[in-house]
Enzyme design. Structure first.
Site, PDB file in Angstrom:
ATOM      1  N   ASP A  50       0.785  -1.223   0.000  1.00 47.71           N
ATOM      2  CA  ASP A  50       0.000   0.000   0.000  1.00 47.71           C
ATOM      3  C   ASP A  50       0.823   1.282   0.000  1.00 47.71           C
ATOM      4  O   ASP A  50       0.351   2.309  -0.462  1.00 47.71           O
ATOM      5  CB  ASP A  50      -0.964   0.011   1.202  1.00 47.71           C
ATOM      6  N   ARG A 279      -5.385   4.703   5.804  1.00 48.81           N
ATOM      7  CA  ARG A 279      -5.504   4.477   4.362  1.00 48.81           C
ATOM      8  C   ARG A 279      -6.593   5.328   3.749  1.00 48.81           C
ATOM      9  O   ARG A 279      -7.316   6.045   4.444  1.00 48.81           O
ATOM     10  CB  ARG A 279      -5.847   2.999   4.128  1.00 48.81           C
ATOM     11  N   TYR A 287      -0.636  -3.695  10.899  1.00 54.05           N
ATOM     12  CA  TYR A 287       0.375  -4.739  10.676  1.00 54.05           C
ATOM     13  C   TYR A 287       0.803  -5.271  12.023  1.00 54.05           C
ATOM     14  O   TYR A 287       1.267  -4.499  12.870  1.00 54.05           O
ATOM     15  CB  TYR A 287       1.634  -4.136  10.049  1.00 54.05           C
ATOM     16  N   PRO A 365       7.055  -6.407   5.478  1.00 55.77           N
ATOM     17  CA  PRO A 365       6.327  -5.306   4.859  1.00 55.77           C
ATOM     18  C   PRO A 365       6.388  -3.982   5.620  1.00 55.77           C
ATOM     19  O   PRO A 365       5.918  -2.979   5.129  1.00 55.77           O
ATOM     20  CB  PRO A 365       4.880  -5.821   4.878  1.00 55.77           C
TER      21      PRO A 365
END
Ligand code: FAD
Length: 688
Positions: A50, A279, A287, A365
């Site tokens: 993302d 987001r 996460y 990530p």
């Protein structure tokens, strides 16, 4: 027996994730005959990566799609660090800017991978006839080594198999959560071998299978962490697989946590850590590093997926974020995946087959690097392959792909190692707590990692394409590129570089178009279309010495043997290979474009004068003063800056050393058969 169809293609790309699509976009923009295949029946719709770093946004902007990402994405401006206080209760301990102020005209944003793939697909369609061919996978690869150095040959033969719709549809795409079907990413865990699953499945659908044989000049394996291409080449990823599984939840949270719209790194006293990423569309990504793995027969650890579901991930987050409450009604996507921290032993074979993206590096990530670094691999590779295929450059430039990108991948893994330990460790209770992580150390690493994570810090070593001191022309595996000690080696003049770093991407500041006074960011003048830019910072052209140098330079650049004529095909547009740009800093109104040599304002019988090559560092009516001379530290004597098609600086030298420019290009550009139609001529008028 039916014959299998055969065809030729210049570039075959396997995989249409971010790395493959970036490659295909270069091919589309440069007019290369290319094909891109993917075994999946569709692009991904939500989830996965993302974060878009500021350098990636600069790159997307150079392809004309940056504004779409910029507009749609959520902008992240601040990072909040939350740590346990003396009572073990989490408190905000720091706020830091998310992107280091001033390093780019863009700041980090977040938008899911499916949208970014969409922008690429649209750009490719707009520029070319290339389409992602879905439900297609390679089944056989052969390389004819006797042909690899022959520019015109097709040494690679790939057999492609067309899948059935069922084969091309990943089997596990959604999970039922509270009666609602939610897409998940489990089917693409980067340690599970889904290619094998697909091949097995295909046996059930013999009739649907059809095969074709493709002969390619170049093959790009952008086929993800299990890369079929890498396996065919017998290349390996080196490094460790970690025991950690990352749980990822994309939710619209219902929470009393005050910083939920900020990026947060939250370390709890005893319950682990969570990274909060705000987001688009009110979504928030959490996460969380989980440790639910099981040992496999070979002793390695494998994710035990059955134990992970959105509820498990949410409960972890709730424990970490207590005493704040967090829950959700809307779950957009979730995944749990195990990561390896690994780098490919080699990124290319014979400079005919290249690996890019997750196929040659995998890591955690957290720092939002996966998609960015993957795209940047093929951003580095695409223009090089295109210019070789077009016959503009020699194959020797292709060695720089590995020498430039493998080092970056190694740095990425080192960064990930360090960051993982600091992010996942328990905060130290006091200075005597040796097993705990110092939160000061975490913050220092975070701040230091910031520059790396932005993508701006990339600084390519000396090579054919980067004229600077140093012999780090190794290919990233210790082998030296044979041109390292060429007697014609050109080196930049560091005394003229100011704040320009040879090997790094050129910084962007505003300049005005001399003809119409419109302000432009310098990088907007450098779109990704495969052209080299020779930027002449001519200084004050009202000064007779500068004027004299400019006249001499124009004369030399127009010379029959100079790079411009020698390496531009006769059939090409005058600026198809090299674009000459001029930026001066005399007052804009004291000169007109006709005071500059014609080589900077090419005349065309139909289109008239080219008004888009001469710029000035002056005050604009509405957007202030870019002060590019001051910002880049350009000396009064001016300089020549050569910028690669990917915006990285190759060379900085004095205005009167035009021979060095020709020597630089002579090192790798192809001499063309016929003289080009490039015009030079008119003398600079005596301007006041
Ligand atoms: P991929 O995106 O993996 O694309 C490879 C493509 O190749 C796929 O479309 C695949 O279908 C195709 N392919 C594979 N094999 C074949 C074959 N044999 N024939 C034809 N086609 C083939 N990164 C982050 O930064 N943040 C995250 O939150 C994050 N979450 C992730 C979640 C999951 C489940 C996964 C798998 C990855 C995640 N990543 C994340 C990593 C990020 O998505 C990758 O780093 C990035 O997608 C790499 O791009 P790529 O193009 O190299 O590979």
């Amino acid at each position: 027996m039916a014959t299998i169809p055969e065809s030729n293609v210049d570039v075959l790309i396997v995989g249409s994730g971010p790395a493959g699509l970036m490659m295909a976009t270069w091919m589309a923009k440069c007019g290369i005959h290319a094909r891109i295949i993917d075994k999946r029946g569709t692009k991904i719709f939500n989830g996965q990566a993302d974060g878009l770093q500021c350098r990636t946004l600069e790159i997307l902007d150079s392809f004309g799609i940056g504004h779409r990402a910029w507009r749609e994405a959520n902008h992240m401006l601040e990072i909040c660090l939350w740590n346990p206080d003396v009572n073990g209760v989490i408190r905000r301990s720091d706020r830091i800017p998310d992107t280091i102020p001033g390093i780019s005209r863009f700041q980090q944003v977040v938008l899911h991978q499916g949208r970014i793939e969409r922008f690429f697909l649209d750009a490719i369609t707009e520029a070319s006839g290339i389409r992602v061919e879905r439900g297609v996978m390679p089944s056989k690869l052969e390389i004819d080594e006797s042909l690899v150095e022959d520019d015109d040959s097709y040494p690679i033969t790939v057999t492609l198999r067309h899948l059935t719709e069922e084969e091309a549809t990943p089997r596990q795409t959604s999970t039922s959560v509270n009666g609602q079907m939610v897409q998940d990413g489990l089917f693409r865990s980067n340690l599970a071998n889904d290619t094998q699953d697909l091949l097995e499945l295909s046996k059930l659908h013999d009739k649907a299978n059809s095969e074709e044989v493709v002969h390619a000049k170049y093959l790009i394996g952008a086929d993800g962490a299990h890369s079929w291409t890498r396996n065919q080449l017998g290349l390996k990823l080196e490094g460790d697989s970690t025991d950690y599984i990352w749980g990822v939840l994309d939710i619209v949270p219902i929470t009393d946590f005050p910083d939920i719209r900020m990026r947060c790194a939250i370390h709890s006293a005893n319950n682990g850590s969570v990274m909060v990423i705000p987001r688009e569309n009110k979504l928030v990504r959490l996460y969380i590093q989980l440790t639910t793995t099981e040992k496999t027969g070979d002793g390695s650890s494998r994710a035990d997926r059955s134990k992970i579901n959105p509820q498990v991930i949410l409960e972890s987050a709730q424990r970490i974020m207590a005493p704040y409450n967090i829950t959700y009604r809307k779950l957009d996507w979730w995944t749990a995946y195990q990561i390896g921290q690994r780098v490919g032993t080699s990124f290319s074979v014979h400079e005919r087959v290249f690996l890019a993206g997750d196929a040659v590096h995998t890591h955690s990530p957290k720092a939002g690097q996966g998609m960015n670094v993957s795209m940047q691999d093929t951003f580095n590779l695409g223009w090089k392959v295109a210019s070789v295929v077009k016959g503009h450059a020699k194959r020797s430039i292709l060695k720089t792909y590995q020498s430039e990108r493998r080092g970056i991948a190694q740095e990425l893994i080192a960064f990930d190692h360090k960051f993982s330990r600091l992010f996942s460790g328990r905060p130290a209770k006091d200075v005597m707590d040796a097993e705990g992580i110092s939160m000061e150390e975490f913050k220092a690493a975070f701040l230091k990692g910031h520059m790396f994570a932005s993508g701006i810090a990339v600084n390519y070593g000396a090579s054919l394409l980067v004229a600077k001191k140093g012999s780090n022309e190794a290919q990233g595996d210790g082998r030296q590129v044979s041109v390292a000690n060429s007697p014609d080696k050109v080196t930049s003049d560091e005394s003229l570089c100011g704040d320009i770093t040879v090997g790094m991407r050129i910084q962007s500041h505003k300049v005005l178009n001399q003809a119409d006074a419109r302000p432009w960011h310098l990088q907007e003048l450098l779109p990704s279309n495969g052209r080299w830019r020779v930027i002449v910072f001519a200084g004050n052209v009202n000064n007779s010495e500068q004027r004299g140098k400019l006249e001499g330079l124009a004369q030399d650049f127009g010379n029959q043997n100079a790079f411009l004529r020698a390496s531009t095909p006769a059939s090409a547009k005058h600026d198809e290979v090299f674009e000459l740009l001029l930026i001066h800093n005399a007052p804009r109104t004291s000169v007109t474009i006709f005071d500059f040599p014609e080589v900077f304002r090419h005349f065309d019988e139909i289109d008239g004068w080219d008004y888009n090559k001469i710029f000035v560092d002056d005050v604009s009516y509405h957007e202030g003063f870019g002060n590019i001379y001051g910002a880049l530290g350009i000396p009064h004597s001016g300089c020549i800056v050569i910028v690669r098609p990917d915006q990285y600086v190759s060379y900085v030298g004095p205005m009167d050393d035009t021979a060095a420019v020709s020597r630089f290009f002579g090192g790798f550009m192809t001499l063309q058969q016929q003289p080009s139609r490039v015009q030079t001529g008119l003398k600079l008028k005596n301007a006041q």
